[in-house]
Scaffold this active site. Sequence first.
Site, PDB file in Angstrom:
ATOM      1  N   LYS A 259      -4.042  10.230   6.811  1.00  0.00           N
ATOM      2  CA  LYS A 259      -4.226   8.762   6.296  1.00  0.00           C
ATOM      3  C   LYS A 259      -5.000   8.652   7.001  1.00  0.00           C
ATOM      4  O   LYS A 259      -5.037   8.730   8.507  1.00  0.00           O
ATOM      5  CB  LYS A 259      -2.794   9.048   6.454  1.00  0.00           C
ATOM      6  CG  LYS A 259      -2.226   6.885   6.319  1.00  0.00           C
ATOM      7  CD  LYS A 259      -0.887   6.796   6.032  1.00  0.00           C
ATOM      8  CE  LYS A 259      -0.913   5.039   5.648  1.00  0.00           C
ATOM      9  NZ  LYS A 259       0.764   4.247   5.883  1.00  0.00           N
TER      10      LYS A 259
ATOM     11  N   SER B 219       2.251   2.834   1.657  1.00  0.00           N
ATOM     12  CA  SER B 219       0.754   2.976   1.799  1.00  0.00           C
ATOM     13  C   SER B 219       0.456   4.587   1.844  1.00  0.00           C
ATOM     14  O   SER B 219      -0.684   3.713   2.374  1.00  0.00           O
ATOM     15  CB  SER B 219       0.952   1.707   3.196  1.00  0.00           C
ATOM     16  OG  SER B 219       1.393   2.320   3.978  1.00  0.00           O
TER      17      SER B 219
ATOM     18  N   SER C 268       6.570   4.064   3.546  1.00  0.00           N
ATOM     19  CA  SER C 268       5.519   4.354   3.483  1.00  0.00           C
ATOM     20  C   SER C 268       5.157   5.751   3.099  1.00  0.00           C
ATOM     21  O   SER C 268       3.502   5.465   2.421  1.00  0.00           O
ATOM     22  CB  SER C 268       3.748   3.758   4.035  1.00  0.00           C
ATOM     23  OG  SER C 268       3.827   2.062   3.983  1.00  0.00           O
TER      24      SER C 268
END
Lengths: 537, 537
Positions: free
Chosen positions: B168, B245, B269
Site C-alpha cells: 500500500k 482504503s 481498510s
Amino acid sequence: MSTLWHPDRASGSPEVLGDGPLPPGLWEAFLAYDRALLGNDVPALDAAFAPGDATLRADQTGVLLGHATIAAFRAARPAAPDRRLVRVHVRLPADGVALLVAEVASPAGAPGLQTQLWRLVGGRWRIAAAHVTAPARPLDTSVWRVVGAPLVAPAAPGPLDGLGVAVKDLFAVAGQPVGAGVPAFLAGRAPETRHASAVAALLDAGASLVGIAQTDELAYSVSGVGGRWGTPAHPSAPGRVPGGSTNGPAVAVARGEAAVGLGTDTAGSIRVPGSYLGLWGLRTSTGLVDTAGLLPLAPSFDAVGWLTSDGATLLRVAEALLPDAPQRDGWPRALVTVPALNARAEPEIAEAVRGAAGALGAVALDLDGDCDAWFEAFRVVQGFEAWRTHGAWVTGHPGALSGEVAARMAWAAGVTGAQHEAARATLAEAAAFLRAALADRVLLLPATATPAPPLADPEALAAARDRTLPLTCLASLAGLPALTMPAPATGPGHPPFGLGLVGPAGHDLPLLRFALGAAATLAGPRPHHAQRPTEIA
Amino acid sequence: MSTLWHPDRASGSPEVLGDGPLPPGLWEAFLAYDRALLGNDVPALDAAFAPGDATLRADQTGVLLGHATIAAFRAARPAAPDRRLVRVHVRLPADGVALLVAEVASPAGAPGLQTQLWRLVGGRWRIAAAHVTAPARPLDTSVWRVVGAPLVAPAAPGPLDGLGVAVKDLFAVAGQPVGAGVPAFLAGRAPETRHASAVAALLDAGASLVGIAQTDELAYSVSGVGGRWGTPAHPSAPGRVPGGSTNGPAVAVARGEAAVGLGTDTAGSIRVPGSYLGLWGLRTSTGLVDTAGLLPLAPSFDAVGWLTSDGATLLRVAEALLPDAPQRDGWPRALVTVPALNARAEPEIAEAVRGAAGALGAVALDLDGDCDAWFEAFRVVQGFEAWRTHGAWVTGHPGALSGEVAARMAWAAGVTGAQHEAARATLAEAAAFLRAALADRVLLLPATATPAPPLADPEALAAARDRTLPLTCLASLAGLPALTMPAPATGPGHPPFGLGLVGPAGHDLPLLRFALGAAATLAGPRPHHAQRPTEIA
C-alpha cells in the site's frame, strides 16, 4: 433467458451459460481445442481452425489472417500459459454458427477471455475467428522490468516536459539495480545510488521516467529475442522479432507506452529495432553523450541514443541534450548513396533506398571498401572488449546466458590479443577511410538489410544479422552519428523497415534536421520520374 | 480470399477487410456505435445493444450479462478512452449475422481490439455480444503506482520465499517516494532512504515486492473509489467498488498479480476490501506490528495487516511476522455471535453469519452497547487525529483531494478539542467494555454490512459505509485483531462478502488459526439441521 448447465460437474469442468441446447459436437470440439492449447498440440490446433485465408486470430499484439499464418504462429511459440476455464457463454445466432465467450483464469486467479466464432465446416466444428485477451499481468516483463507512474519524476521543468522515457536496463537509475537483460546479473547488483548521466540529462530537461525496459542479454545481440525475460511481441508484424538490443524501449515506444526510448547502439542496437518497428532512432557520435553510469559492452563503440515514433520528438530530445554543431549554409555538401551497400539489402529495401535517393537528389558514391572484412574486424574487437567487460562475470555464472548470446560470449572468450591488435589496425584504417570518403556529406543507406525476420526461423534470424551488421557497423567503427527513419509504407501488412543516414562525427543535430527535411520531401507528392542517382568519382 | 475496401477513403476511415460485400446497414450501424462510444452517448449505446438477457459485453475485468446490466455499466462510467479505428475485419457466417473484429489504437499508438457479434433484430443491426481488449498501458495505475519484476528482491531466503507483495502506498519503500493515493502529495515527497519496518520484515522473511499499490486518498475512505488515479475494477463483480482504503493491494491479490497485500486498517481498510473481493484479510492488534516508516492517518487506531486469496498464505505470512501468543488448550473459550450486530447487515449476510454460527457452535451474546454512539465517537477521534496528521498539508494544497475525502477532511478540520476529549472518553469506556465482554472469546460478525455496492450509486456507497463502519470500528477502537474470510459462495454471479472474526488483543495468530479451522468446517458437508445459537447471559 439464459439457461445454465454443467456438462460434467464432477470433473471440475466450467460452468456453461447459453441461450439454448448446444448443437452436437460443438462442446466436444471446444474442449478438444482447449486441451490442444494447453498441451501445445500444434496439429490439433491447426485442425481446430477453419482452412482458408479468412480465418482470423487476434490478440493485443496483432491480428493473424489466414490458416497458414496462424499455423506458423502456433509452431513458433511455446505452449499457451497455464490457465483454466471458469465459465463459457454460448450464443447460437444461426444454424452451424456459434459464438463462445470463455472466461479463463491463470493459476493465480487472474482473469482472461477467449471469444471464438465456430462454424460447421464439412460436418466439423471449426474456429473461423478468435479473439484472445490473456490473463493480466501487472507488467509485460518481456518489455519492462520496472514501471511507475512515473518511476522517476522530472528533476525540473524543461523542454522535454510531458515526455515519458523507457530506459534500457543498462543505465543506472537511482534506487534500482541494473539488470542488463539477465536475471542472474540483476540478482547480484545493488541498487544504484545515482542516475546515469544520460538519465539525469533527460530528467533535468523535464522528461520523466516511465520505467526500465528490457535489453537483449548484456546488449550483445540485435535480434531482440529475449533470453529469460521472453521476446517482446512486434506490435505491427505479429510473429516477427522486434530487433535489439534496445528491444524493450523500442517496443515501449512502438506501443505508445513511452514517448522516448533511451538506448545504446554498439553495432546497431538502436537502428535495428528502430528499422524493424518503423521508428525513428538516433545513434549519436561515439563519445558525444556521457556514458557515466552506463553498463558497457564494447566501450570503443558504445554510443547513447534515443528512439521515438516521430522525427519531431526525436529532434526535440536531441536539441535538448546534444551540443549544437556549427551549421553552415548548404550543409550537407551532398547526399550520397552507395549502390554496393544498397545491393546488400532485400530488393524491396534496396528499391526504397534508390527511390529515396532519387527523390532527394542523392549522388551515387562508389565506396571502394571491403565491408565484410571491416565487419569481421569489428566483431573481433567488439568480442574482445565484451569479454574484457563481462568475461569474469560470465565465467562465474555458467548457464546464466541463453543460447545466442551465450554462444557469442563463448566465441569472444577465445579472441586472442594478437587477433584483437590486428583487427584494431584494420578498423583504424577503415575508420579513416570512411571519414575521408564521406567528409561532410551524408550517406543514405538501408538502415537494415531486411525487415524484421520471423521469430520462428533461426536461419532467417542469423541471415538477417549477417546481412545487416556489415551495414550498421560502418557508423559504429567510424564513431559517426547514424539514424534510422521509417521508409514510406510499402503496402498494407508489409513489415516496416528504415532508411539509414550517416553523417560526420559531431554533426548529430544537423544530420537529424536534414533527416526531417528528407522525410518531408519523401512524404510529399512523388515526382513522376524519379531521378536516377548519378555516378560521381 | 479476403477483399479490401475503404468505404470512405477521404475521411480517414479505417481499412475494412472482409470475405464478401457488407449487408445493408451494417457498416452504418457499426460507425454509429463507434461515434456513440467516443461521445459517451449512452442512449445510442444502449440502442446499439440487442435487448434481452442473452446480450453480453466482456472485457478483462469481467463479463456483463443482459442489456440492463450493460446499460447500467455504461451509465456509470465516463466516456471510453480516446482511440481510433485502424482496421475492421468482417466475417458473415450467416444471413443476419456478422462478426466484426476491429483493430483500434490509442492516440499514442497502443493497439487494442474490439470483437462484436452483430445480429439483424427487427430489421436493425444490433450487438449481441462484444469482447473488448483495451489498448495496453504499461501499468494499470488504478491498481499500481510502481511495479517491478520484482521492484525489490528478497533480502534473504526465508519462510516467505516465492511470495510477491503489493505494498500500500503509505509504507516507505527505499528509493521511492510515498504517494498516499494523491498525485499532489507524491509530487512533494522525496524518495525514501529506507524501507518501512513492515516492508523490511517481509523482505527479510524471503518475500519480494511486486510493487507499490494504490490507496484511497490518505487512506481516509473505505470505498476504494479512487481519486485522481481512478477506481480499480472489481475483478469478479463488474461495476461494483473494490472497497478501500487498501484497494490497490486488495485488487492486485484478487487478480493474482501479487500473493500478499500489505495494508493498513484504521477503521476497516483491510477488512472492507477483503470482504468485498472475497479475500482473507487480517488487521493486527493495534501496536503489534511496528509502524515505523508508515504514513499515519489516525495513529491511535492505525494497524498493519495483510490480504491474501487463501487462509493458508495468510497464516504463512502471520507466522513469519508476528510473535506467537501463548496458546492454551481449549482456546478460544467460546465463539460468540451478537444478534444485534448481525441484524445490522443485509439479510443474506446476516443469514450467512447465522449459518456459520450454527455450524461452528457459536453462542449468542447480548452485547449491550450502543454501537452507533461508539462509532460517532470513533469518527470524531479519527477525524481529529487525521487533521492533526494531514491538516497542514491539506490546507496548503487546495483541490488536491477529491470529493469524498476532501469533504471528510473539511469536516475533520472542524472537530474541536473539547469534542475530541469527550469522544476519547467515550471510546475508552467502549474499549474497556468490549475487551471485558469478549474476554478470551472470539466474536463472529459480518465483516461488512453489505457486499460491494455499485460504483454508480453514491447513495448506496454512503449507506454501505454508514452500515459497515459501526461494525468494523469495534475492533479498531478496542485495538483488537480482526479478520475477514470469504463467506461460502451464495450462488453464481453474487458478489462475495466476508465473515468477520475478532479476538483478544495480541491473540492474532491463535485467531487466524481458529479461522482456518472454522473455514474448513464451513467448507465441509453441512449438517442437515444447523444448530441455532443458544442465548447466554
